[in-house]
Structures are given as structure tokens and as C-alpha cells.
Design an enzyme around this catalytic site. Structure first.
Site, PDB file in Angstrom:
ATOM      1  N   ALA A 125      20.147  27.110   9.326  1.00 30.09           N
ATOM      2  CA  ALA A 125      19.769  27.911  10.187  1.00 30.09           C
ATOM      3  C   ALA A 125      19.123  28.835  10.188  1.00 30.09           C
ATOM      4  O   ALA A 125      18.438  29.880   8.550  1.00 30.09           O
ATOM      5  CB  ALA A 125      20.842  28.886  10.899  1.00 30.09           C
ATOM      6  N   LYS A 126      18.366  29.884  10.756  1.00 32.93           N
ATOM      7  CA  LYS A 126      17.525  31.614  10.940  1.00 32.93           C
ATOM      8  C   LYS A 126      17.766  31.936  12.326  1.00 32.93           C
ATOM      9  O   LYS A 126      17.209  31.713  12.623  1.00 32.93           O
ATOM     10  CB  LYS A 126      16.212  30.858   9.829  1.00 32.93           C
ATOM     11  CG  LYS A 126      15.589  32.039   9.731  1.00 32.93           C
ATOM     12  CD  LYS A 126      15.777  31.542   8.041  1.00 32.93           C
ATOM     13  CE  LYS A 126      15.133  33.017   7.204  1.00 32.93           C
ATOM     14  NZ  LYS A 126      15.079  32.751   4.978  1.00 32.93           N
TER      15      LYS A 126
END
Ligand code: NAD
Length: 436
Positions: A125-126
Site C-alpha cells: 500500500a502507499k
């Protein structure tokens, strides 16, 4: 649109999601090309490859705050969960004026690859906010962080998606994120973010972890190519958290650091820079500029320095088609994220220069973030020696598995890392099956 990307689209079972503007895919387009490159090596798992080409969940949020002068400002925020087949999403939050959805999507996908490459039980994720944090006061930055955390609070959580620091975010911002999430939950939830201050459940060894990981994979790779690390000559771009720590660890075993470049310039000494004195100088003066015991080199000459190991540990896209031919090193260890362009990568491969790619070389940071998360869950904290020993073991095992795949298929370490990581992600996908 590049031809590789066009073929990606043409071969897809389904069209790309409509919010992906096919003519402006940016970093996401580079990631798609990398997936295209490994697909032939995925065997029967390639029937699931489409899941790697679209993020599981992309959240775009409006982040309104009141500025100190009483007016309102609105910022665009993102949190992308690329893949959660192997566990909760994990990846940093970036505050930068140039952040785009395409960039956050690509960074989230590279986190899926990195986490699977070192076999952490995480997906990728980011997140990010399109803002120049230097233009905000401390109060404005805190309000921005808290409102963003509330907005993405519907998808993050210690068992769902765990943010961490990235460009322009730090321990204090993680403390505000943890507090905001905890206030909304009505209980202290320290495991919702990593990279926290030690006083709030942060981990010993986290600050040095990425540099230590760079050093560890460097040691392993050197053995494979018959390079004696104690006699190696090293050049480092970026002398901050990653480059400074890595240089110190290489110097500790007797390697000679001959050139260091940072944002202020390049210092060089063929008999070796005293890394400790240089670190002290940078601490006191903010950069390598004015380091008297060394010679100053024009920045353009840094890439051609006669060394064995080159460590880019500053920014993206530093090794390009324009300078890849000047490099004399026997191996490049990517401390930074994305320091080598795809064209330069091919040039280095053809020239027989070993590239240890970012997705394994700088995975030490997220590995100790994983340790932080585990320690928060068990409320039992480990000694720094335990942390470092576990980090080194994980990095060595990961590197050995990737080296074996590279050897078997006669591919670069980057492609091998993608083969290992994508196979693990897709195996999890296949075992879980499709719901409903
Ligand atoms: P940092 O801010 O501590 O250090 C950055 C260094 O790069 C500084 O020495 C700075 O002077 C130098 N620099 C900046 N602009 C430059 C330029 N134009 N030319 C040459 N040098 C320049 O950052 P960091 O935490 O060491 O991160 C460096 C890289 O490593 C980034 O790509 C980051 O995404 C990546 N990374 C960091 C971690 C981590 O745990 N810190 C983990 C994974 C990847």
C-alpha cells in the site's frame, strides 16, 4: 503510450479501470512493463497476473484545513492498497507537491513486490498528499495530517493497512496519525502505523535498518562475484539515513569509501574518506560541502569514479542512459527507490555490472517496520541486538532465494526479485480463490 504498455492493454482480459488515463500512466506504466517482463516466468500462476495490474482499492480524499490566517485550503490525498492477498497493506505516506495517483499506485505496487520479496506477511500500500509541507506551519501540518488520517481511517487499521513514514513524513507525523486513529477508535492503537517514536511503541534499530539491509545484501552479493568487501572501494550518492548508515557499516569492515555526493556537491579522496568525521561534518553543517580533508569533484564526475561498489541512496532516476556507460563499479546497490531508469538498467546488465535492485536492497526498513508491528501487537519489546540479528537473517535468506532464481533463469536480479515476489503473491491469490 509505450509499445510494451500497449501490448499490456491488448493482452488484458479486461480493459484498464476507467480512472487510469492510458496516455499518462507515468510510474504506473513502468511498473506494468516490469510485470509484463516477468509474466512468462510465472507458469500456471500467470492466469492470475491481471490482479497485479490493477490496485485492489484506490481512495482519493479531499483534505480541507483551516490555515493560520483563518482561510481554508483543500489538498488532494490518496491511499492505495495494491494487493492484500498475503496480509494487510503496508507502505509509507509521502507529502510532496508532485504526488499523483499514478505515482502512489506504482509505489503501492512496488511495496507489494518488496514485502513479498523478503517474505513479510504484508500486502502493498502507499499514501500521499499533494502538498509542499515546507509551506505549512507546524500547526497546519498537524491539522493536515490529522484530517488526512481521519479521511483514510475507513480503510486503514492494524489488521487492514499500516502506514509508515516516507518522503517528508517522520516520527512526529506518525505520532499524530496514531493519535488521530486512536481517538476515533476510542482506544490506543499503536499498531496502526510504524516508524513511531520509541516512546509510543516504535522499534529500536528502525532508523539504521535500511542502511543495514543495504550493507547486508552488499556483503552477500560481493561473495557471489568474488569481491573482497574489506578491500572494496565505494562511492555513495546521498549521505542521509540510508547512504550515511550504509557507508558507516561498509567502513567498519574495512572497505574504503572514496566518494560521497549529496545535494551540495561531491567530495572525493582516493585513499579513503574518514566516514565518521564526514558524518560529524554533515551533522554540524547540513551537507558534505566544505569537508576540508577531501577534494571537491564536479558532480558530473561522480558516476565515473573508479570504484567497486556504487550505492545510489538519494533520489529516483539518477542512473540514466546518459551516465550508465561511465560507471566503472562492479556492482550497484540501490539504496534509493527507483534510482535507475529502465534504459540504464539494460545498459548496466549488458555491461555485466551487477545491479542489486531497490525492491530487495532497501527492504531492511520495512522489515524492521514489520518487527515494530509485531512488538506492538505483543506489547513485548526486543533488544537492538535481537532486531539486528533477525533483520540480517531475513535479508540473507531473501537474497539467497533471489540469487538462485536469477541463476536458474539467467535473468537480472530485478527480474528475479519480481519472479519470486509475484509468484508468492499470485500463489496466495490462487489458494484464497475468488470471493464469491
Ligand atoms: P535522507 O533525507 O535522510 O537523505 C537523502 C540524501 O540525499 C541527503 O544526503 C541529500 O543531501 C541527498 N540528496 C538530495 N538531493 C540530492 C541530489 N540532487 N543529488 C545528490 N544527493 C542528493 O533520505 P533517506 O531516508 O536516506 O532516503 C534516501 C532514499 O532511500 C530515498 O529514495 C528513499 O525513498 C529511499 N528509502 C529510504 C528508506 C528509509 O528507511 N529511510 C527505506 C527505503 C527506501
Amino acid at each position: 503510450m509505450s509499445s510494451a504498455l500497449a501490448s499490456t492493454n491488448a493482452k488484458s482480459t479486461h480493459a484498464l479501470p476507467s480512472y487510469l488515463n492510458a496516455v499518462d500512466l507515468g510510474p504506473w506504466g513502468i511498473y506494468l512493463q516490469q510485470v509484463e517482463r516477468v509474466t512468462p516466468y510465472l507458469g500456471s500462476l500467470s492466469r492470475w497476473v491481471e490482479t497485479l495490474k490493477r490496485p485492489k482499492r484506490s481512495l482519493v480524499v479531499d483534505v480541507p484545513i483551516e490555515l493560520d490566517n483563518g482561510t481554508m485550503a483543500h489538498f488532494e490525498g490518496y491511499r492505495v492498497q495494491h494487493n492484500t492477498s498475503r496480509g494487510p497493506g503496508k507502505g509509507g505516506v509521502r507529502f510532496h507537491q508532485d504526488v499523483t495517483l499514478s505515482e502512489v499506485m506504482a509505489l503501492s505496487a512496488w511495496m507489494s513486490v518488496k514485502n513479498a520479496a523478503v517474505n513479510l506477511p504484508f500486502g502493498g500500500a502507499k499514501g500521499g498528499i499533494r502538498v509542499d509541507p515546507k509551506t505549512l506551519s507546524r500547526g497546519e501540518l498537524e491539522r493536515l495530517t490529522r484530517r488526512y488520517t481521519s479521511e483514510i481511517g475507513i480503510i486503514i487499521g492494524p489488521t487492514k493497512d499500516i502506514p509508515a513514514p516516507d518522503v517528508n513524513t517522520n516520527e512526529q507525523i506518525m505520532a499524530w496519525m496514531m493519535d488521530t486513529y486512536s481517538m476515533n477508535e476510542g482506544a490506543t492503537v499503536s499498531g496502526v502505523v510504524t516508524g513511531k517514536p520509541i516512546a509510543l511503541g516504535g522499534s529500536l534499530g528502525r532508523r539504521e535498518a535500511t542502511g543495514r539491509g543495504v550493507f547486508t545484501v552488499g556483503q552477500e552479493a560481493a561473495q557471489h562475484i568474488g569481491l573482497d568487501i574489506t578491500k572494496a572501494r565505494i562511492a555513495v550518492q546521498g549521505f542521509g539515513n540510508v547512504g550515511g548508515i550504509a557507508a558507516k557499516l561498509f567502513a567498519l569492515v574495512g572497505a574504503t569509501v572514496i566518494a560521497v555526493q549529496d545535494h551540495s556537491g561531491t567530495v572525493y579522496k582516493s585513499s579513503g574518506l574518514d566516514v565518521y568525521t564526514l558524518l560529524k561534518h554533515v551533522n554540524e553543517h547540513g551537507s558534505v560541502k566544505g569537508f576540508a580533508p577531501a577534494q571537491t569533484l564536479p558532480d558530473s564526475q561522480f558516476w565515473g569514479v573508479d570504484c567497486d561498489i556504487l550505492i545510489p541512496a538519494a533520489l529516483e532516476q539518477q542512473i540514466t542512459a546518459a551516465n550508465a556507460n561511465q560507471i566503472k563499479a562492479r556492482m550497484v546497490i540501490e539504496g534509493a527507490n527507483g534510482p535507475t531508469t529502465p534504459e540504464a538498467d539494460d545498459i548496466l546488465h549488458e555491461r555485466g555490472i551487477l545491479v542489486v535492485p531497490d525492491v530487495i536492497a532497501n527492504a531492511g526498513g520495512v522489515t524492521v517496520s514489520y518487527f515494530e508491528w509485531v512488538q506492538d501487537f505483543s506489547s513485548f519489546f526486543w533488544s537492538e541486538d535481537e532486531i539486528n540479528a533477525r533483520l540480517v537473517r531475513i535479508m540473507r535468506e531473501a537474497f539467497a532465494a533471489i540469487w538462485q532464481v536469477a541463476d536458474e533463469h539467467r535473468v537480472s536480479l530485478r527480474t528475479a526479485t519480481f519472479i519470486v515476489a509475484c509468484s508468492r503473491i499470485l500463489q496466495a491469490r490462487e489458494l484464497r480463490g475468488l470471493y464469491p
